[in-house]
Design an enzyme around this catalytic site. Structure first.
Site, PDB file in Angstrom:
ATOM      1  N   GLY A 132       0.828  -1.213   0.000  1.00 18.18           N
ATOM      2  CA  GLY A 132       0.000   0.000   0.000  1.00 18.18           C
ATOM      3  C   GLY A 132       0.853   1.251   0.000  1.00 18.18           C
ATOM      4  CE1 TYR A 133       5.488   0.784   0.251  1.00 15.18           C
ATOM      5  CE2 TYR A 133       6.040   0.097  -1.974  1.00 15.18           C
ATOM      6  CZ  TYR A 133       6.239   0.008  -0.619  1.00 15.18           C
ATOM      7  OH  TYR A 133       7.191  -0.845  -0.128  1.00 15.18           O
ATOM      8  CB  SER A 134      -0.317   4.285  -5.394  1.00 17.61           C
ATOM      9  OG  SER A 134       0.849   3.830  -6.004  1.00 17.61           O
ATOM     10  CD  GLU A 248       9.838  -6.081  -5.130  1.00 17.62           C
ATOM     11  OE1 GLU A 248       9.240  -7.105  -5.420  1.00 17.62           O
ATOM     12  OE2 GLU A 248       9.366  -4.941  -5.243  1.00 17.62           O
ATOM     13  CD  GLU A 379       4.545   9.391 -19.598  1.00 17.09           C
ATOM     14  OE1 GLU A 379       4.238   8.608 -18.679  1.00 17.09           O
ATOM     15  OE2 GLU A 379       4.137   9.245 -20.769  1.00 17.09           O
TER      16      GLU A 379
HETATM   17  C1  LIG Z   1      -2.280  -2.280 -12.642  1.00 20.93           C
HETATM   18  C2  LIG Z   1      -1.631  -1.454 -11.590  1.00 20.93           C
HETATM   19  C3  LIG Z   1      -1.237  -2.055 -10.403  1.00 20.93           C
HETATM   20  C4  LIG Z   1      -0.653  -1.288  -9.389  1.00 20.93           C
HETATM   21  N1  LIG Z   1      -0.336  -1.897  -8.199  1.00 20.93           N
HETATM   22  C5  LIG Z   1       0.076  -1.123  -7.158  1.00 20.93           C
HETATM   23  C6  LIG Z   1       0.260  -1.689  -5.848  1.00 20.93           C
HETATM   24  O1  LIG Z   1       0.089  -2.887  -5.637  1.00 20.93           O
HETATM   25  N2  LIG Z   1       0.608  -0.868  -4.836  1.00 20.93           N
HETATM   26  C7  LIG Z   1       0.815   0.468  -5.013  1.00 20.93           C
HETATM   27  O2  LIG Z   1       1.140   1.155  -4.054  1.00 20.93           O
HETATM   28  N3  LIG Z   1       0.653   1.032  -6.243  1.00 20.93           N
HETATM   29  C8  LIG Z   1       0.287   0.274  -7.313  1.00 20.93           C
HETATM   30  N4  LIG Z   1       0.078   0.841  -8.561  1.00 20.93           N
HETATM   31  C9  LIG Z   1       0.246   2.281  -8.694  1.00 20.93           C
HETATM   32  C10 LIG Z   1       1.351   2.710  -9.632  1.00 20.93           C
HETATM   33  O3  LIG Z   1       2.606   2.611  -9.022  1.00 20.93           O
HETATM   34  C11 LIG Z   1       0.989   4.154 -10.050  1.00 20.93           C
HETATM   35  O4  LIG Z   1      -0.144   4.057 -10.888  1.00 20.93           O
HETATM   36  C12 LIG Z   1       2.087   4.830 -10.790  1.00 20.93           C
HETATM   37  O5  LIG Z   1       3.159   5.079  -9.922  1.00 20.93           O
HETATM   38  C13 LIG Z   1       1.591   6.169 -11.388  1.00 20.93           C
HETATM   39  O6  LIG Z   1       0.955   6.931 -10.417  1.00 20.93           O
HETATM   40  P1  LIG Z   1      -0.514   7.535 -10.680  1.00 20.93           P
HETATM   41  O7  LIG Z   1      -1.373   6.458 -11.223  1.00 20.93           O
HETATM   42  O8  LIG Z   1      -0.943   8.242  -9.451  1.00 20.93           O
HETATM   43  O9  LIG Z   1      -0.318   8.589 -11.851  1.00 20.93           O
HETATM   44  P2  LIG Z   1       0.266  10.055 -11.693  1.00 20.93           P
HETATM   45  O10 LIG Z   1       1.501  10.037 -10.886  1.00 20.93           O
HETATM   46  O11 LIG Z   1      -0.832  10.976 -11.276  1.00 20.93           O
HETATM   47  O12 LIG Z   1       0.639  10.364 -13.194  1.00 20.93           O
HETATM   48  C14 LIG Z   1      -0.338  10.718 -14.185  1.00 20.93           C
HETATM   49  C15 LIG Z   1       0.399  10.963 -15.491  1.00 20.93           C
HETATM   50  O13 LIG Z   1       1.336  12.036 -15.325  1.00 20.93           O
HETATM   51  C16 LIG Z   1       2.643  11.600 -15.678  1.00 20.93           C
HETATM   52  N5  LIG Z   1       3.608  12.202 -14.751  1.00 20.93           N
HETATM   53  C17 LIG Z   1       3.538  12.205 -13.395  1.00 20.93           C
HETATM   54  N6  LIG Z   1       4.609  12.851 -12.879  1.00 20.93           N
HETATM   55  C18 LIG Z   1       5.364  13.250 -13.939  1.00 20.93           C
HETATM   56  C19 LIG Z   1       6.587  13.965 -14.051  1.00 20.93           C
HETATM   57  N7  LIG Z   1       7.254  14.384 -12.975  1.00 20.93           N
HETATM   58  N8  LIG Z   1       7.068  14.202 -15.289  1.00 20.93           N
HETATM   59  C20 LIG Z   1       6.387  13.775 -16.390  1.00 20.93           C
HETATM   60  N9  LIG Z   1       5.210  13.097 -16.352  1.00 20.93           N
HETATM   61  C21 LIG Z   1       4.718  12.841 -15.141  1.00 20.93           C
HETATM   62  C22 LIG Z   1       2.620  10.094 -15.510  1.00 20.93           C
HETATM   63  O14 LIG Z   1       3.582   9.481 -16.335  1.00 20.93           O
HETATM   64  C23 LIG Z   1       1.219   9.757 -15.960  1.00 20.93           C
HETATM   65  O15 LIG Z   1       1.162   9.682 -17.363  1.00 20.93           O
HETATM   66  C24 LIG Z   1      -0.451   0.095  -9.585  1.00 20.93           C
HETATM   67  C25 LIG Z   1      -0.839   0.682 -10.799  1.00 20.93           C
HETATM   68  C26 LIG Z   1      -1.416  -0.065 -11.786  1.00 20.93           C
HETATM   69  C27 LIG Z   1      -1.833   0.611 -13.060  1.00 20.93           C
END
Ligand SMILES: Cc1cc2nc3c(=O)[nH]c(=O)nc-3n(C[C@H](O)[C@H](O)[C@H](O)COP(=O)(O)OP(=O)(O)OC[C@H]3O[C@@H](n4cnc5c(N)ncnc54)[C@H](O)[C@@H]3O)c2cc1C
Length: 394
Positions: A132-134, A248, A379
């Site tokens: 549970g990070y995001s 990891e 990105e």
């Molecule tokens: C199928 C799936 C499983 C997952 N499983 C887990 C899990 O088990 N536990 C957990 O904690 N998380 C999990 N995640 C979360 C995942 O790590 C995040 O979705 C990912 O880090 C992106 O964060 P966000 O979705 O909040 O998008 P955001 O960070 O809001 O990004 C939205 C868009 O903006 C772009 N963006 C953001 N910051 C920048 C920047 N500085 N420069 C340029 N572009 C940028 C991104 O590339 C993206 O296109 C999972 C995600 C998915 C899709």
């Protein structure tokens, strides 16, 4: 740079392959070995898959790189990687979250109580974890997470929301990063907790992704966590989260699945005719497939650079970003080529009898998009390469 494996490592690979062949004869094998599930195939989300993990444990494949005092074998991390590569190639559940990220963090920072409670259960494949990070406003910018943990007597009380938690609907324990101090720089006020997934204050709701991968949002309503389920020290969570990613590095980066998909596509092209000839004889398709073959070798070499750096105890941040970016985008190009080559019928989903290759490519086309987001978006990988690899300003 020598990318070959040693004789002992080659021997280990052969041993794992033989183990997998034996396991394929057992009941439930179709569920355990299923590469068509795409990214989901790494999970242990069914009784068959958990039973397989227990057999992995019995065979001595869990905790190989842990110290002997913790029930491990003191082997180099490369063995975890070699095992995972073989498992990933056949679509079996992977080792990583428990043995790698959580187990190794507990060994490095956990209290005696947490070590004694969790390490044997991890080694015996008795528990599954969710990470549970995001959160809704903290994905790429994880240090902005807001799930609040308040100290109340000897306990902590957690309130807020997590987003995208894969495995939350079947895991036993939740490894949660929460904010324990709002008055310091954002990455200095985070702590990590272990919470039983069946805690009455947790509500798990499904998010179905476009790739048919179930992930979840999790709501915390006054979730009381006893003080001794805080991992390590209070407000040191950011360090543990970053370190866990390093742990990891041997288990996260497999290249086998994309080679398996490529080989499956070649077979489909040989066995599918257009205008009386197999697609594999079509000059444009041959040219495109040859390009992808070269790109696959590039992906393999990028992945070997991660492993090579990790072997030397270096932290391969830039190498890992290059591999993640290149291989997940290549996965998309491969699915795209398969759809183009197999023609309009390849748009049919697997439920349709007429779907070529049982709808594998239509599913792959959707699922590979998700791969470019989870674990750090493309990105963000480019930012790491620009900043850390090329020294460009943030
Ligand atoms: C199928 C799936 C499983 C997952 N499983 C887990 C899990 O088990 N536990 C957990 O904690 N998380 C999990 N995640 C979360 C995942 O790590 C995040 O979705 C990912 O880090 C992106 O964060 P966000 O979705 O909040 O998008 P955001 O960070 O809001 O990004 C939205 C868009 O903006 C772009 N963006 C953001 N910051 C920048 C920047 N500085 N420069 C340029 N572009 C940028 C991104 O590339 C993206 O296109 C999972 C995600 C998915 C899709």
């Amino acid at each position: 740079m020598d990318f070959r494996f040693s004789e002992r490592e080659e021997h280990f690979i052969a041993e794992v392959k033989a183990f997998i062949e034996e396991q394929k004869q057992l009941p439930g094998a179709d569920d355990v070995f299923n590469p068509n599930r795409e990214a989901d195939s790494s999970l242990s989300d069914s009784e068959e898959r958990r039973a397989f993990n227990r057999r992995l444990s019995k065979a001595g494949y869990l905790g190989m790189s842990w110290g002997e005092q913790y029930g491990g074998q003191g082997k180099e991390g490369i063995y975890d990687y070699l095992l995972n590569e073989e498992l990933a190639t056949v679509g079996a559940p992977l080792i990583g979250k428990g043995v790698g990220c959580i187990g190794k963090t507990l060994i490095a920072h956990g209290s005696e109580k947490l070590k004694q409670e969790f390490l044997p259960q991890i080694l015996n494949a008795e528990i599954e974890f969710a990470l549970g990070y995001s959160e809704p406003s903290a994905g790429s910018d994880l240090a902005s997470l807001r799930l609040k943990a308040d100290a109340v007597g000897d306990d902590w009380v957690l309130n807020g929301q997590k987003m995208w938690t894969t495995s939350a609907h079947f895991a036993d324990w939740y490894w949660v990063a929460a904010r324990t101090d709002t008055n310091v720089a954002k990455h200095k006020g985070i702590s990590v907790f272990l919470v039983p997934m069946n805690h009455p204050g947790l509500t798990v709701t499904a998010i179905e992704t476009m790739g048919d991968h179930r992930t979840n949002q999790v709501f915390f309503d006054n979730v009381t966590v006893p003080g001794d389920y805080l991992v390590g020290e209070v407000n040191k969570g950011w360090l543990y989260v970053c370190e866990a990613l390093d742990y990891e590095r041997f288990t996260l980066y497999t290249v086998g699945p994309i080679f398996s998909k490529f080989n499956a596509l070649i077979e489909s092209l040989k066995n599918t005719e257009r205008n009386g000839k197999p697609l594999s004889e079509h000059p444009i398709i041959r040219s495109k497939i040859a390009s992808i073959a070269a790109e696959l070798e590039a992906a393999k070499m990028l992945q070997r650079r991660v492993i090579s750096a990790a072997r030397k105890e270096q932290v391969p941040t830039v190498e890992a970003a290059m591999y993640k970016l290149y291989s997940t985008e290549l996965g998309r190009r491969l699915a795209n080529l398969a759809m183009d080559a197999l023609g309009p019928m390849s748009l049919l989903r697997h439920e349709s009898e007429d779907a070529p290759a049982h709808g594998k490519w239509e599913h792959s086309y959707r699922a590979t998009v998700v791969d470019t987001i989870g674990g750090g978006s493309s990105e963000v990988q480019k930012n790491i390469i620009a900043r850390r690899g090329l020294g460009l300003p943030s």
